[in-house]
Design an enzyme around this catalytic site. Structure first.
Site, mmCIF file in Angstrom:
data_model
loop_
_atom_site.group_PDB
_atom_site.id
_atom_site.type_symbol
_atom_site.label_atom_id
_atom_site.label_comp_id
_atom_site.label_asym_id
_atom_site.label_seq_id
_atom_site.Cartn_x
_atom_site.Cartn_y
_atom_site.Cartn_z
ATOM 1 N N GLU A 27 -7.433 3.462 -5.150
ATOM 2 C CA GLU A 27 -8.677 3.701 -4.425
ATOM 3 C C GLU A 27 -8.876 5.207 -4.429
ATOM 4 O OE1 GLU A 27 -8.381 1.857 -0.618
ATOM 5 O OE2 GLU A 27 -8.285 -0.176 -1.457
ATOM 6 N N PHE A 84 0.855 -1.189 0.000
ATOM 7 C CA PHE A 84 0.000 0.000 0.000
ATOM 8 C C PHE A 84 0.889 1.237 0.000
ATOM 9 C CE2 PHE A 84 -2.659 -3.328 1.536
ATOM 10 C CZ PHE A 84 -3.954 -2.993 1.213
ATOM 11 N N CYS A 138 -5.811 15.459 0.355
ATOM 12 C CA CYS A 138 -7.061 15.126 -0.322
ATOM 13 C C CYS A 138 -7.703 16.414 -0.812
ATOM 14 C CB CYS A 138 -8.000 14.382 0.634
ATOM 15 S SG CYS A 138 -9.571 13.903 -0.131
ATOM 16 N N CYS A 159 -13.865 10.932 7.009
ATOM 17 C CA CYS A 159 -12.602 10.233 6.772
ATOM 18 C C CYS A 159 -11.990 9.778 8.093
ATOM 19 C CB CYS A 159 -11.629 11.154 6.047
ATOM 20 S SG CYS A 159 -10.057 10.363 5.628
ATOM 21 N N ASP A 160 -11.490 8.536 8.116
ATOM 22 C CA ASP A 160 -10.876 7.991 9.329
ATOM 23 C C ASP A 160 -9.373 7.786 9.160
ATOM 24 O OD1 ASP A 160 -10.877 5.905 7.553
ATOM 25 O OD2 ASP A 160 -11.890 4.470 8.877
ATOM 26 N N THR A 161 -8.768 8.513 8.214
ATOM 27 C CA THR A 161 -7.358 8.325 7.884
ATOM 28 C C THR A 161 -6.564 9.604 8.113
ATOM 29 O OG1 THR A 161 -7.982 6.711 6.191
ATOM 30 C CG2 THR A 161 -5.763 7.631 6.050
ATOM 31 N N CYS A 198 -16.090 15.947 2.308
ATOM 32 C CA CYS A 198 -16.111 14.634 2.938
ATOM 33 C C CYS A 198 -15.811 14.811 4.424
ATOM 34 C CB CYS A 198 -15.076 13.702 2.291
ATOM 35 S SG CYS A 198 -14.986 12.068 3.040
ATOM 36 N N HIS A 253 -9.410 -5.589 7.775
ATOM 37 C CA HIS A 253 -8.129 -5.243 8.374
ATOM 38 C C HIS A 253 -8.317 -4.641 9.774
ATOM 39 C CE1 HIS A 253 -9.697 -1.963 5.944
ATOM 40 N NE2 HIS A 253 -8.999 -1.096 6.662
#
Length: 223
Positions: A121, A18, A24, A42-44, A39, A217
């Site tokens: 993605e 990855f 973003c 987002c959890d990143t 958005c 994951h």
């Protein structure tokens, strides 16, 4: 960058490198601006380049070579060979943030030179460079999608401004609903997420065009 298993969608369980790009175009990554972002869920962590194996690279070739090294470093001894009928192709997933702010044809070409299959993605709002082998489109809110097709459409659910029926005719081979998780609380410990999972499950049962995709994951506690 990290080596792990794809945790969701049509290729769940497949080993991959990855490569997560920062930034973003639908949120700047700062909590104080989340409520006004396009958005908002987002959890990143998409700020900075100090993550695992993070950094800057001076050329597409140097980044491609580092990705290739990471793949090779995690493979079993060469004395272990799969059956001749099993073709193992190196696999890289470019993600983000929004990877198309940085991913270009030069990097895709370098990955192909190293025999990699290239996946992305993306939120689908930016032009897609040529050569991507597997496209995962994840639409966000009312952001305009400019992709013309994808291999899998993975819709975070529920989204008030992005309902499944808006995308049921979008050209894709697979359609997934991924239950929305609140980034401010731990996975699997709150009624909101359980409720969203149930909502997604119910929708898929009533609309079998869509398949339920859980984040394997996170359930397994891996990257």
């Amino acid at each position: 960058m990290f080596y792990s298993l794809q945790g969701e969608g049509a290729r769940a369980g497949r080993a991959a490198v990855f490569c997560r790009f920062s930034k973003c175009n639908l949120w700047n990554g700062r909590e104080e601006s989340r409520s006004t972002a396009v958005c908002q869920f987002c959890d990143t962590d998409i700020i900075g380049i100090d993550g695992q194996h993070g950094g800057e690279f001076d050329s597409a070739e140097s980044l491609a070579n580092r990705i290739s090294d990471m793949w090779q470093e995690n493979q079993a001894s060469q004395s272990i060979h799969p059956p001749a009928s099993v073709k193992i192709k190196p696999y890289v997933i470019f993600t983000g943030g929004e990877p198309l702010l940085q991913l270009d044809e030069a990097l895709i070409e370098e990955m192909h030179k190293l025999n990699f299959e290239v996946a992305i993605e993306s939120n689908g709002t930016l032009n897609l460079p040529k050569g991507v082998d597997w496209i995962c489109l994840s639409p966000k809110a009312d952001a305009k999608v400019v992709f013309e097709r994808c291999d899998e459409l993975k819709l975070v659910y529920p989204q008030e401004l992005a309902q499944p029926n808006q995308f049921q005719h979008f050209p894709a081979d697979y359609y997934f609903l991924s239950p929305m998780a609140d980034p401010s609380i731990r996975f699997g410990k709150d009624e909101t997420k359980i409720s969203n999972t149930q909502k997604a499950l119910d929708y898929c049962l009533k609309n079998p065009q869509w398949r339920l995709s859980l984040q394997m994951h996170k359930l397994l506690g891996i990257d």
